[in-house]
Design a protein around this motif. Sequence first.
Motif, PDB file in Angstrom:
ATOM      1  N   LYS A   1       4.876   8.508   2.126  1.00 35.53           N
ATOM      2  CA  LYS A   1       5.626   9.456   1.270  1.00 35.53           C
ATOM      3  C   LYS A   1       6.012   8.812  -0.064  1.00 35.53           C
ATOM      4  N   HIS A   2       5.204   7.928  -0.555  1.00 38.34           N
ATOM      5  CA  HIS A   2       5.393   7.349  -1.892  1.00 38.34           C
ATOM      6  C   HIS A   2       4.192   7.781  -2.731  1.00 38.34           C
ATOM      7  N   LYS A   3       4.439   8.655  -3.674  1.00 37.17           N
ATOM      8  CA  LYS A   3       3.336   9.231  -4.434  1.00 37.17           C
ATOM      9  C   LYS A   3       3.326   8.693  -5.857  1.00 37.17           C
TER      10      LYS A   3
ATOM     11  N   GLY B   1     -11.727  27.337   5.568  1.00 36.44           N
ATOM     12  CA  GLY B   1     -12.912  27.680   6.352  1.00 36.44           C
ATOM     13  C   GLY B   1     -14.016  26.648   6.354  1.00 36.44           C
ATOM     14  N   TYR B   2     -13.704  25.383   6.010  1.00 39.00           N
ATOM     15  CA  TYR B   2     -14.785  24.380   5.987  1.00 39.00           C
ATOM     16  C   TYR B   2     -15.303  24.145   7.410  1.00 39.00           C
ATOM     17  N   GLY B   3     -16.583  24.443   7.631  1.00 36.71           N
ATOM     18  CA  GLY B   3     -17.173  24.511   8.967  1.00 36.71           C
ATOM     19  C   GLY B   3     -16.855  23.358   9.901  1.00 36.71           C
TER      20      GLY B   3
ATOM     21  N   GLY C   1     -11.989   2.870  -6.453  1.00 34.50           N
ATOM     22  CA  GLY C   1     -13.187   3.073  -5.631  1.00 34.50           C
ATOM     23  C   GLY C   1     -13.099   4.408  -4.927  1.00 34.50           C
ATOM     24  N   GLY C   2     -14.189   4.766  -4.245  1.00 31.43           N
ATOM     25  CA  GLY C   2     -14.216   5.998  -3.451  1.00 31.43           C
ATOM     26  C   GLY C   2     -14.366   7.240  -4.306  1.00 31.43           C
ATOM     27  N   GLU C   3     -13.819   8.341  -3.817  1.00 34.12           N
ATOM     28  CA  GLU C   3     -14.065   9.623  -4.486  1.00 34.12           C
ATOM     29  C   GLU C   3     -13.396   9.730  -5.849  1.00 34.12           C
TER      30      GLU C   3
ATOM     31  N   VAL D   1     -14.868  24.100  -1.556  1.00 33.10           N
ATOM     32  CA  VAL D   1     -15.254  22.912  -2.322  1.00 33.10           C
ATOM     33  C   VAL D   1     -15.070  21.708  -1.404  1.00 33.10           C
ATOM     34  N   HIS D   2     -16.100  20.885  -1.249  1.00 33.56           N
ATOM     35  CA  HIS D   2     -15.967  19.826  -0.251  1.00 33.56           C
ATOM     36  C   HIS D   2     -15.581  18.480  -0.839  1.00 33.56           C
ATOM     37  N   ASP D   3     -16.449  17.884  -1.630  1.00 35.96           N
ATOM     38  CA  ASP D   3     -16.074  16.532  -2.053  1.00 35.96           C
ATOM     39  C   ASP D   3     -16.287  16.262  -3.526  1.00 35.96           C
TER      40      ASP D   3
ATOM     41  N   ILE E   1      -0.930   7.909   7.164  1.00 29.71           N
ATOM     42  CA  ILE E   1      -2.136   7.354   6.526  1.00 29.71           C
ATOM     43  C   ILE E   1      -3.345   8.243   6.884  1.00 29.71           C
ATOM     44  N   GLY E   2      -4.476   7.971   6.287  1.00 27.17           N
ATOM     45  CA  GLY E   2      -5.718   8.608   6.743  1.00 27.17           C
ATOM     46  C   GLY E   2      -6.506   9.333   5.679  1.00 27.17           C
ATOM     47  N   GLY E   3      -5.851  10.230   4.931  1.00 26.74           N
ATOM     48  CA  GLY E   3      -6.564  11.003   3.913  1.00 26.74           C
ATOM     49  C   GLY E   3      -7.734  11.772   4.512  1.00 26.74           C
TER      50      GLY E   3
ATOM     51  N   LEU F   1       0.872  -1.184   0.000  1.00 24.31           N
ATOM     52  CA  LEU F   1       0.000   0.000   0.000  1.00 24.31           C
ATOM     53  C   LEU F   1       0.899   1.222   0.000  1.00 24.31           C
ATOM     54  N   ILE F   2       0.797   2.054  -1.043  1.00 23.38           N
ATOM     55  CA  ILE F   2       1.630   3.262  -1.038  1.00 23.38           C
ATOM     56  C   ILE F   2       0.758   4.476  -0.752  1.00 23.38           C
ATOM     57  N   GLU F   3       1.304   5.399   0.031  1.00 25.41           N
ATOM     58  CA  GLU F   3       0.583   6.598   0.447  1.00 25.41           C
ATOM     59  C   GLU F   3       1.493   7.800   0.227  1.00 25.41           C
TER      60      GLU F   3
ATOM     61  N   ALA G   1      -6.381  14.761  -7.970  1.00 25.53           N
ATOM     62  CA  ALA G   1      -6.783  14.070  -9.207  1.00 25.53           C
ATOM     63  C   ALA G   1      -5.674  13.196  -9.772  1.00 25.53           C
ATOM     64  N   SER G   2      -4.648  12.865  -8.984  1.00 22.27           N
ATOM     65  CA  SER G   2      -3.527  12.101  -9.566  1.00 22.27           C
ATOM     66  C   SER G   2      -3.975  10.703  -9.996  1.00 22.27           C
ATOM     67  N   GLY G   3      -4.926  10.115  -9.283  1.00 19.43           N
ATOM     68  CA  GLY G   3      -5.443   8.804  -9.693  1.00 19.43           C
ATOM     69  C   GLY G   3      -6.196   8.891 -11.003  1.00 19.43           C
TER      70      GLY G   3
HETATM   71  C1  LIG Z   1     -13.496  17.564   7.040  1.00 17.06           C
HETATM   72  C2  LIG Z   1     -14.187  16.392   6.429  1.00 17.06           C
HETATM   73  C3  LIG Z   1     -15.220  15.775   7.126  1.00 17.06           C
HETATM   74  C4  LIG Z   1     -15.856  14.670   6.572  1.00 17.06           C
HETATM   75  N1  LIG Z   1     -16.824  14.034   7.305  1.00 17.06           N
HETATM   76  C5  LIG Z   1     -17.439  12.945   6.799  1.00 17.06           C
HETATM   77  C6  LIG Z   1     -18.395  12.221   7.575  1.00 17.06           C
HETATM   78  O1  LIG Z   1     -18.633  12.506   8.746  1.00 17.06           O
HETATM   79  N2  LIG Z   1     -19.038  11.169   6.986  1.00 17.06           N
HETATM   80  C7  LIG Z   1     -18.765  10.791   5.707  1.00 17.06           C
HETATM   81  O2  LIG Z   1     -19.384   9.841   5.225  1.00 17.06           O
HETATM   82  N3  LIG Z   1     -17.817  11.421   4.958  1.00 17.06           N
HETATM   83  C8  LIG Z   1     -17.148  12.481   5.485  1.00 17.06           C
HETATM   84  N4  LIG Z   1     -16.190  13.122   4.752  1.00 17.06           N
HETATM   85  C9  LIG Z   1     -15.853  12.603   3.415  1.00 17.06           C
HETATM   86  C10 LIG Z   1     -14.963  11.359   3.516  1.00 17.06           C
HETATM   87  O3  LIG Z   1     -13.928  11.587   4.427  1.00 17.06           O
HETATM   88  C11 LIG Z   1     -14.400  11.057   2.146  1.00 17.06           C
HETATM   89  O4  LIG Z   1     -15.477  10.907   1.252  1.00 17.06           O
HETATM   90  C12 LIG Z   1     -13.562   9.795   2.109  1.00 17.06           C
HETATM   91  O5  LIG Z   1     -12.539   9.811   3.072  1.00 17.06           O
HETATM   92  C13 LIG Z   1     -12.945   9.616   0.725  1.00 17.06           C
HETATM   93  O6  LIG Z   1     -12.274   8.400   0.718  1.00 17.06           O
HETATM   94  P1  LIG Z   1     -11.181   8.116  -0.401  1.00 17.06           P
HETATM   95  O7  LIG Z   1     -10.567   6.812  -0.113  1.00 17.06           O
HETATM   96  O8  LIG Z   1     -11.787   8.328  -1.730  1.00 17.06           O
HETATM   97  O9  LIG Z   1     -10.110   9.281  -0.157  1.00 17.06           O
HETATM   98  P2  LIG Z   1      -9.255   9.603   1.136  1.00 17.06           P
HETATM   99  O10 LIG Z   1      -9.878   9.081   2.367  1.00 17.06           O
HETATM  100  O11 LIG Z   1      -8.968  11.064   1.076  1.00 17.06           O
HETATM  101  O12 LIG Z   1      -7.901   8.800   0.874  1.00 17.06           O
HETATM  102  C14 LIG Z   1      -7.115   9.073  -0.268  1.00 17.06           C
HETATM  103  C15 LIG Z   1      -5.653   8.849   0.092  1.00 17.06           C
HETATM  104  O13 LIG Z   1      -4.900   8.733  -1.115  1.00 17.06           O
HETATM  105  C16 LIG Z   1      -3.684   9.433  -0.967  1.00 17.06           C
HETATM  106  N5  LIG Z   1      -3.210   9.762  -2.305  1.00 17.06           N
HETATM  107  C17 LIG Z   1      -3.779  10.605  -3.205  1.00 17.06           C
HETATM  108  N6  LIG Z   1      -3.098  10.616  -4.355  1.00 17.06           N
HETATM  109  C18 LIG Z   1      -2.059   9.756  -4.192  1.00 17.06           C
HETATM  110  C19 LIG Z   1      -1.002   9.336  -5.035  1.00 17.06           C
HETATM  111  N7  LIG Z   1      -0.883   9.812  -6.286  1.00 17.06           N
HETATM  112  N8  LIG Z   1      -0.099   8.447  -4.552  1.00 17.06           N
HETATM  113  C20 LIG Z   1      -0.204   7.940  -3.274  1.00 17.06           C
HETATM  114  N9  LIG Z   1      -1.200   8.324  -2.438  1.00 17.06           N
HETATM  115  C21 LIG Z   1      -2.126   9.208  -2.891  1.00 17.06           C
HETATM  116  C22 LIG Z   1      -4.068  10.647  -0.138  1.00 17.06           C
HETATM  117  O14 LIG Z   1      -2.936  11.234   0.485  1.00 17.06           O
HETATM  118  C23 LIG Z   1      -5.038  10.022   0.860  1.00 17.06           C
HETATM  119  O15 LIG Z   1      -4.383   9.549   2.007  1.00 17.06           O
HETATM  120  C24 LIG Z   1     -15.497  14.206   5.282  1.00 17.06           C
HETATM  121  C25 LIG Z   1     -14.460  14.826   4.580  1.00 17.06           C
HETATM  122  C26 LIG Z   1     -13.795  15.901   5.149  1.00 17.06           C
HETATM  123  C27 LIG Z   1     -12.674  16.534   4.393  1.00 17.06           C
END
Ligand SMILES: Cc1cc2nc3c(=O)[nH]c(=O)nc-3n(C[C@H](O)[C@H](O)[C@H](O)COP(=O)(O)OP(=O)(O)OC[C@H]3O[C@@H](n4cnc5c(N)ncnc54)[C@H](O)[C@@H]3O)c2cc1C
Length: 541
Positions: free
Chosen positions: A180-182, A290-292, A510-512, A481-483, A32-34, A25-27, A252-254
């Motif tokens: 720290k592997h991007k 300023g995201y609440g 998968g995911g966003e 901009v949130h998600d 970790i966390g995102g 798993l590279i991050e 948007a790197s993915g």
């Molecule tokens: C402040 C905040 C509050 C939120 N609250 C909620 C909530 O309560 N409930 C809810 O359902 N959702 C919530 N969300 C949304 C939710 O956190 C996200 O939808 C979800 O985490 C997205 O998951 P993901 O895996 O797509 O991305 P992420 O969880 O962001 O993980 C992506 C990871 O990929 C890494 N990465 C990106 N590009 C590369 C690359 N080129 N090489 C290596 N690593 C890379 C990033 O550093 C990151 O660690 C919230 C979001 C925020 C910002």
Amino acid sequence: MVVGAGATGLPAAIAACETGASVLLIEGNFDIGGHAGISGGNIPLGGGTSAQKRAGIVDSPDTLFADLTDWSVVQANGFADYRYNDREIIRAFADWSAPTYEWLLEKGVVFIDQPIDNRGAHGTGNSAPREAHFAAMDWVQFQTGKAQPPDRGPVTSSGIGLVRPLEAAARRMGVRILLKHKMTSLIRDGSKGRVIGLTCTNEGRELDIRARKAVILGTGGSTSNVNFRRIFDPRLTEEYSTAGDPFSPQDASGELAAMAIGASLWGTYNQSAEHGIALSKAGQIGTYHGYGPLMWQPGSPVFHLARATGLKVADWQDVILVSQAGRRFYDETSPQYTSNSYEAVPDYEPGSWRNAKDIDYNPRNFINAALAGTGEARNGGGPIWAIFDSEALARENWVPEPPYVDVAEGYFFSGATIEELAMNIKNRFQREPMPAGVLAETVRRYNSFVDAGADLDFEKPAPQYKIETPPFYAAWSTPVVHDTRAGLRINAQCQVVDLSGEVIPGLYCGGESAGGFAQHGLARCVVQGRIAGTNAGAENP
Ligand SMILES: Cc1cc2nc3c(=O)[nH]c(=O)nc-3n(C[C@H](O)[C@H](O)[C@H](O)COP(=O)(O)OP(=O)(O)OC[C@H]3O[C@@H](n4cnc5c(N)ncnc54)[C@H](O)[C@@H]3O)c2cc1C
């Protein structure tokens, strides 16, 4: 190989491990966390979880599927939460949702011990409450640099309660995590062949890493990439910050790496549709970030980048909001977009035209006016400034200095007069100086509305407070901009699909960063991560 250790990547890595695959798993980040790690930790898993059953909530995969594809549910501003979801993708989500709740428990994730509710629900379907909440426990939170006190940890909802237990489970199972592997690009075997690896950078070095079975993208979306987000909405120029910055930018790197080898985008309406918190009103002012729901605190490991907590606005009667040209543009108390969830539609009948019959069309929301600009032939509305006086400061209990406001980088200003305040505003996104006379006239006119008890310009309900006692203040209050709600085309197995509709062998997402599913947040990411990991791990190229 899994890319990104967030809500998608961590479950993907564990699920792939469960199939017997060896997983790297590279991050890109230092930890970790995102976005998942800084999230509020509210997760809408449904379809009949054990927690729903305990609370007497009736739900099933079929109900969840019907909810998330219901064409008939419409917002008061005319937008449909579920209509444009890809049926194939939603069917997979509906079938995997409840089992994924139980799977998270098995992996050591702790949920707050309370009945399933609707807190934090955005586009979660109208038939049943579905929100569970991860307990922060004693994990140190990225936004504060502190753990919750022992009595608060088990009852505080936070995404840290998802990512740390999953990280621990992944490491226990033998997943190798490289921080720290991007990833910078994907490596494909010829123009139609398998994805066989990727290129990444690590502290200045460039590495090619081979994937024996497949690569899974869990890179988290595109909102921080200005050129990419403007594919969907040309208005979203540089001045708009994003909710996860400065910890975890969605660059948007993915998407870019996959598109470079032929991947398609998918479900793009969902990204520009006007629903939910995708574009948010600033909750904290006087800071770029300023995201609440996310207030950075001085102990955070990224506070040197966030620079200020911001001032939380309790009552929008305490400020007026003006454009970079010094003019008001909307009722400051008006909300952002809304979204649907349980009980949002009275007497909800799945798929019935009656669901929209009694919706009072109400186009009022703040966001479009804020993004409209000041009439020039250029995109982006420019900065929005909250203007207020020292009495408002006292009413809100604000402290007008660092670390609460970002003076150094130009997100907070003061002046002895309104004219002086306007002349002091200097910010990298303020395209021209704010005309002092215009701001003075805006304040004079607003004060006359307070005297009259009516806002003749924007119908702010009974404007309450004049802006008349120096010093006067200007605080950054530009929307955030949130998600990301649209990304790469995937199928039900979370395989990435190209522009001809063909699967790109060996590539999952998968995911966003994936498209076809408008729901905000964690549930789709965790579930799709698990689907992708299970299928990728089972590949036998
Ligand atoms: C402040 C905040 C509050 C939120 N609250 C909620 C909530 O309560 N409930 C809810 O359902 N959702 C919530 N969300 C949304 C939710 O956190 C996200 O939808 C979800 O985490 C997205 O998951 P993901 O895996 O797509 O991305 P992420 O969880 O962001 O993980 C992506 C990871 O990929 C890494 N990465 C990106 N590009 C590369 C690359 N080129 N090489 C290596 N690593 C890379 C990033 O550093 C990151 O660690 C919230 C979001 C925020 C910002």
